[in-house]
Design an enzyme around this catalytic site. Structure first.
Site, short mmCIF file in Angstrom:
data_model
loop_
_atom_site.label_atom_id
_atom_site.label_comp_id
_atom_site.label_asym_id
_atom_site.label_seq_id
_atom_site.Cartn_x
_atom_site.Cartn_y
_atom_site.Cartn_z
N GLU A 40 0.85 -1.19 0.00
CA GLU A 40 0.00 0.00 0.00
C GLU A 40 0.89 1.24 0.00
OE1 GLU A 40 -3.80 1.72 2.58
OE2 GLU A 40 -2.18 0.67 3.61
N LYS A 112 -10.17 0.65 -2.24
CA LYS A 112 -10.19 0.22 -0.85
C LYS A 112 -11.56 0.49 -0.21
CE LYS A 112 -7.45 0.90 3.40
NZ LYS A 112 -6.31 1.67 3.96
N CYS A 154 -4.86 -3.40 3.21
CA CYS A 154 -4.53 -3.02 4.58
C CYS A 154 -5.68 -3.16 5.58
CB CYS A 154 -3.97 -1.60 4.59
SG CYS A 154 -3.02 -1.19 6.08
#
Length: 275
Positions: A40, A112, A154
């Site tokens: 990321e 995301k 993440c």
């Protein structure tokens, strides 16, 4: 077939990060095919101004041209853990995970879903991704020579229902590029990754940021590749570098055949019965 994770200490300047990534790509093993993942914030890791300066429209821009060129040049499938892309809202961006095939074609994009709006007892303290980014709204599973790839980024790691949905859509490899904080990473990074591998019987490829960054950010590192039994195949605790592990289709098939948890899952049936 082999899986590769690159571990970076990214800065808030794309040219610096570009040079670091290029140097690590020169160290790739000679064997092909390779599935190579960047962490990321691989393109830029900084404040709102630094991120906005690098953000591009999806599918158009010099950063994406460079990423596509690397995939072609090295003949690899390249997963860019995240880069900022522009949205229809002029004041907000997406954190976007991009997948390029070995011809340099972008074959998948995942925005995301879960934004990191938390307080952490570290040098940075307050994290509010929603100040800069808008969340995505769609899952992404893409076909590849390595199997079906389930994309995440993440903080998504803390939401197991996302990975169960990816598994239901046929994912064989769960991609978890990250910039876990040092505090939360020490406590939860590996246990969460192993849980996602075990409960979904998938390989997990998790490239991470490491070290000290602008604005007091501290990241945990420990990039790791896990097999579908949750066993560590490769790990890089500290420093920049790369790790490599083989993808063994027969092991994936064997684990799923001997313990067919996907076929045994009954919660959806229970929910339907109780409606």
């Amino acid at each position: 077939m082999e899986l590769v994770a690159l571990q970076l200490n990214a800065s808030d300047h794309w040219p610096v990060n570009q040079a670091k990534i290029a140097a690590l790509l020169e160290r790739l093993p000679a064997s092909r095919p390779l599935l190579v993942q960047l962490p990321e914030n691989a393109v830029v890791f900084g404040n709102r101004q630094a991120v906005q300066a690098v953000a591009e429209p999806l599918g158009n821009g010099p950063v994406q041209d460079c990423l596509a060129q690397w995939a072609r040049q090295y003949g690899i499938w390249l997963v860019v853990g995240s880069m900022p892309t522009q949205t229809e809202q002029s004041d907000k961006l997406h954190t976007s995970c991009l997948v390029f095939n070995d011809k340099g074609e972008r074959v998948a994009c995942y925005h995301k879903l879960h934004l990191f709006d938390v307080d952490v007892a570290d040098g940075h303290g307050r994290y509010r991704e929603s100040d800069t980014f808008s969340p995505g709204h769609e899952l992404c599973v893409v076909d590849s020579p390595f199997g079906r790839l389930g994309l995440s980024v993440c903080y998504d790691l803390r939401f197991p229902e996302l990975y169960r949905a990816l598994r239901e859509q046929g994912a064989d490899i769960l991609l978890v590029p990250a910039a876990f904080t040092r505090v939360t990473g020490k406590a939860h990074w590996l246990p969460l990754l192993q849980a996602r591998a075990i409960e979904n019987q998938c390989y997990v490829l998790a490239a991470a940021q490491v070290g000290e960054h602008a604005g007091g950010r501290q990241t945990w590192g420990h990039s790791v590749i896990l097999d579908p039994w949750g066993d560590i195949q490769a790990c890089l605790p500290n420093g920049e570098g790369l790790i490599v592990a083989p993808l063994e289709q027969h092991r994936l098939d064997s684990i799923r055949r001997q313990m067919p948890v996907a076929q045994h899952a009954r919660l959806r049936a229970v929910w339907r019965d109780n409606e």
